[in-house]
Write a protein that holds these residues in place. Sequence first.
Motif, PDB file in Angstrom:
ATOM      1  N   HIS A  47     -13.326  75.731  20.416  1.00 33.19           N
ATOM      2  CA  HIS A  47     -14.245  76.833  20.128  1.00 33.19           C
ATOM      3  C   HIS A  47     -15.610  76.509  20.726  1.00 33.19           C
ATOM      4  N   VAL A  48     -16.477  77.484  20.679  1.00 31.12           N
ATOM      5  CA  VAL A  48     -17.834  77.298  21.194  1.00 31.12           C
ATOM      6  C   VAL A  48     -18.828  77.893  20.205  1.00 31.12           C
ATOM      7  N   HIS A  49     -19.907  77.165  19.985  1.00 31.83           N
ATOM      8  CA  HIS A  49     -21.031  77.662  19.190  1.00 31.83           C
ATOM      9  C   HIS A  49     -22.033  78.238  20.195  1.00 31.83           C
ATOM     10  N   HIS A  50     -22.391  79.492  20.034  1.00 30.05           N
ATOM     11  CA  HIS A  50     -23.314  80.108  20.988  1.00 30.05           C
ATOM     12  C   HIS A  50     -24.775  79.830  20.657  1.00 30.05           C
ATOM     13  N   GLN A  51     -25.069  79.421  19.415  1.00 28.85           N
ATOM     14  CA  GLN A  51     -26.466  79.176  19.044  1.00 28.85           C
ATOM     15  C   GLN A  51     -26.723  77.776  18.512  1.00 28.85           C
ATOM     16  N   ALA A  52     -25.811  77.225  17.738  1.00 30.50           N
ATOM     17  CA  ALA A  52     -26.083  75.965  17.034  1.00 30.50           C
ATOM     18  C   ALA A  52     -25.559  74.745  17.777  1.00 30.50           C
ATOM     19  N   ASP A  53     -26.369  73.692  17.794  1.00 30.84           N
ATOM     20  CA  ASP A  53     -25.898  72.381  18.213  1.00 30.84           C
ATOM     21  C   ASP A  53     -25.212  71.751  17.009  1.00 30.84           C
ATOM     22  N   GLU A  54     -24.167  70.972  17.270  1.00 35.89           N
ATOM     23  CA  GLU A  54     -23.436  70.301  16.204  1.00 35.89           C
ATOM     24  C   GLU A  54     -23.540  68.802  16.428  1.00 35.89           C
ATOM     25  N   CYS A  55     -23.902  68.088  15.383  1.00 40.62           N
ATOM     26  CA  CYS A  55     -24.001  66.627  15.435  1.00 40.62           C
ATOM     27  C   CYS A  55     -22.984  66.043  14.471  1.00 40.62           C
ATOM     28  N   ILE A  56     -22.303  64.987  14.919  1.00 41.99           N
ATOM     29  CA  ILE A  56     -21.286  64.354  14.087  1.00 41.99           C
ATOM     30  C   ILE A  56     -21.520  62.854  14.070  1.00 41.99           C
ATOM     31  N   TYR A  57     -21.530  62.283  12.864  1.00 41.80           N
ATOM     32  CA  TYR A  57     -21.620  60.842  12.675  1.00 41.80           C
ATOM     33  C   TYR A  57     -20.392  60.422  11.876  1.00 41.80           C
ATOM     34  N   VAL A  58     -19.573  59.537  12.436  1.00 43.41           N
ATOM     35  CA  VAL A  58     -18.328  59.136  11.796  1.00 43.41           C
ATOM     36  C   VAL A  58     -18.608  58.049  10.759  1.00 43.41           C
ATOM     37  N   LEU A  59     -18.246  58.346   9.510  1.00 45.14           N
ATOM     38  CA  LEU A  59     -18.424  57.392   8.413  1.00 45.14           C
ATOM     39  C   LEU A  59     -17.214  56.482   8.259  1.00 45.14           C
ATOM     40  N   GLU A  60     -16.015  57.046   8.431  1.00 47.76           N
ATOM     41  CA  GLU A  60     -14.762  56.306   8.291  1.00 47.76           C
ATOM     42  C   GLU A  60     -13.711  56.951   9.172  1.00 47.76           C
ATOM     43  N   GLY A  61     -12.761  56.154   9.650  1.00 53.56           N
ATOM     44  CA  GLY A  61     -11.630  56.676  10.404  1.00 53.56           C
ATOM     45  C   GLY A  61     -11.951  56.919  11.863  1.00 53.56           C
ATOM     46  N   GLU A  62     -11.063  57.686  12.497  1.00 52.99           N
ATOM     47  CA  GLU A  62     -11.188  57.991  13.916  1.00 52.99           C
ATOM     48  C   GLU A  62     -11.077  59.496  14.133  1.00 52.99           C
ATOM     49  N   LEU A  63     -12.014  60.013  14.904  1.00 49.25           N
ATOM     50  CA  LEU A  63     -12.103  61.448  15.185  1.00 49.25           C
ATOM     51  C   LEU A  63     -11.862  61.686  16.665  1.00 49.25           C
ATOM     52  N   GLY A  64     -10.888  62.547  16.972  1.00 52.89           N
ATOM     53  CA  GLY A  64     -10.672  62.966  18.350  1.00 52.89           C
ATOM     54  C   GLY A  64     -11.598  64.120  18.674  1.00 52.89           C
ATOM     55  N   ILE A  65     -12.271  64.009  19.815  1.00 51.33           N
ATOM     56  CA  ILE A  65     -13.198  65.050  20.251  1.00 51.33           C
ATOM     57  C   ILE A  65     -12.817  65.461  21.668  1.00 51.33           C
ATOM     58  N   ASP A  66     -12.455  66.722  21.840  1.00 50.62           N
ATOM     59  CA  ASP A  66     -12.279  67.297  23.166  1.00 50.62           C
ATOM     60  C   ASP A  66     -13.557  68.064  23.449  1.00 50.62           C
ATOM     61  N   PHE A  67     -14.292  67.640  24.475  1.00 50.35           N
ATOM     62  CA  PHE A  67     -15.578  68.249  24.808  1.00 50.35           C
ATOM     63  C   PHE A  67     -15.552  68.639  26.276  1.00 50.35           C
ATOM     64  N   ALA A  68     -15.736  69.927  26.541  1.00 46.06           N
ATOM     65  CA  ALA A  68     -15.614  70.464  27.895  1.00 46.06           C
ATOM     66  C   ALA A  68     -14.230  70.052  28.405  1.00 46.06           C
ATOM     67  N   ASP A  69     -14.158  69.258  29.481  1.00 46.99           N
ATOM     68  CA  ASP A  69     -12.855  68.824  30.015  1.00 46.99           C
ATOM     69  C   ASP A  69     -12.601  67.335  29.773  1.00 46.99           C
ATOM     70  N   GLU A  70     -13.297  66.751  28.781  1.00 47.25           N
ATOM     71  CA  GLU A  70     -13.151  65.328  28.477  1.00 47.25           C
ATOM     72  C   GLU A  70     -12.568  65.133  27.076  1.00 47.25           C
ATOM     73  N   THR A  71     -11.861  64.011  26.897  1.00 48.43           N
ATOM     74  CA  THR A  71     -11.320  63.655  25.588  1.00 48.43           C
ATOM     75  C   THR A  71     -11.907  62.310  25.179  1.00 48.43           C
ATOM     76  N   HIS A  72     -12.362  62.233  23.922  1.00 49.59           N
ATOM     77  CA  HIS A  72     -12.992  61.019  23.395  1.00 49.59           C
ATOM     78  C   HIS A  72     -12.429  60.731  22.009  1.00 49.59           C
ATOM     79  N   VAL A  73     -12.563  59.465  21.597  1.00 51.64           N
ATOM     80  CA  VAL A  73     -12.265  59.084  20.221  1.00 51.64           C
ATOM     81  C   VAL A  73     -13.513  58.428  19.659  1.00 51.64           C
ATOM     82  N   ALA A  74     -14.020  58.974  18.567  1.00 46.78           N
ATOM     83  CA  ALA A  74     -15.205  58.429  17.892  1.00 46.78           C
ATOM     84  C   ALA A  74     -14.723  57.679  16.652  1.00 46.78           C
ATOM     85  N   THR A  75     -15.165  56.433  16.523  1.00 47.05           N
ATOM     86  CA  THR A  75     -14.787  55.603  15.392  1.00 47.05           C
ATOM     87  C   THR A  75     -15.990  55.381  14.483  1.00 47.05           C
TER      88      THR A  75
END
Length: 152
Positions: free
Chosen positions: A52-80
């Motif tokens: 999805h896309v947010h047209h107005q809001a920036d989203e910030c994520i800080y991982v407290l526990e576990g692993e989060l998969g992030i698909d951003f534009a055409d890239e894939t990341h894992v945030a721990t």
Amino acid sequence: MTKDRFLLLRPGEARPGRVPLPPAFAVKAMTGDTETRFSLLEVTLARDIPRHVHHQADECIYVLEGELGIDFADETHVATKGMFALLPHGVPHALRAVSDPPPRLLQISSPGGWEHYLEDLFEAGPAVLTDGALDPAKINPVAARHSIAYEE
């Protein structure tokens, strides 16, 4: 300085909203608390969030526990644990749980409003799901009111 905006929440405490949210979405600072500057939630990502896309809001994520998969534009990341991601508005992204138990994170939306979107989403209930998963075609009418669009 306005002392009347001071908040102090105990562990596990959340701000009450218009619609009760599940414990996986604990609102810590509401948009009204911050004069619309941001909203802050502690989230356990038990369900994947489709692209999805947010047209107005920036989203910030800080991982407290576990692993989060992030698909951003055409890239894939894992945030721990301890990692931070800034998801600027206007760029499509998706979030998914990579770990079991699912990741727990702090989610900041700037400007605020994320908690109001969630209230509308949970108020809609199962009408936005297909076979237990978020359905972009069904969720977009709710999301559009908050300047968010899911890819179908």
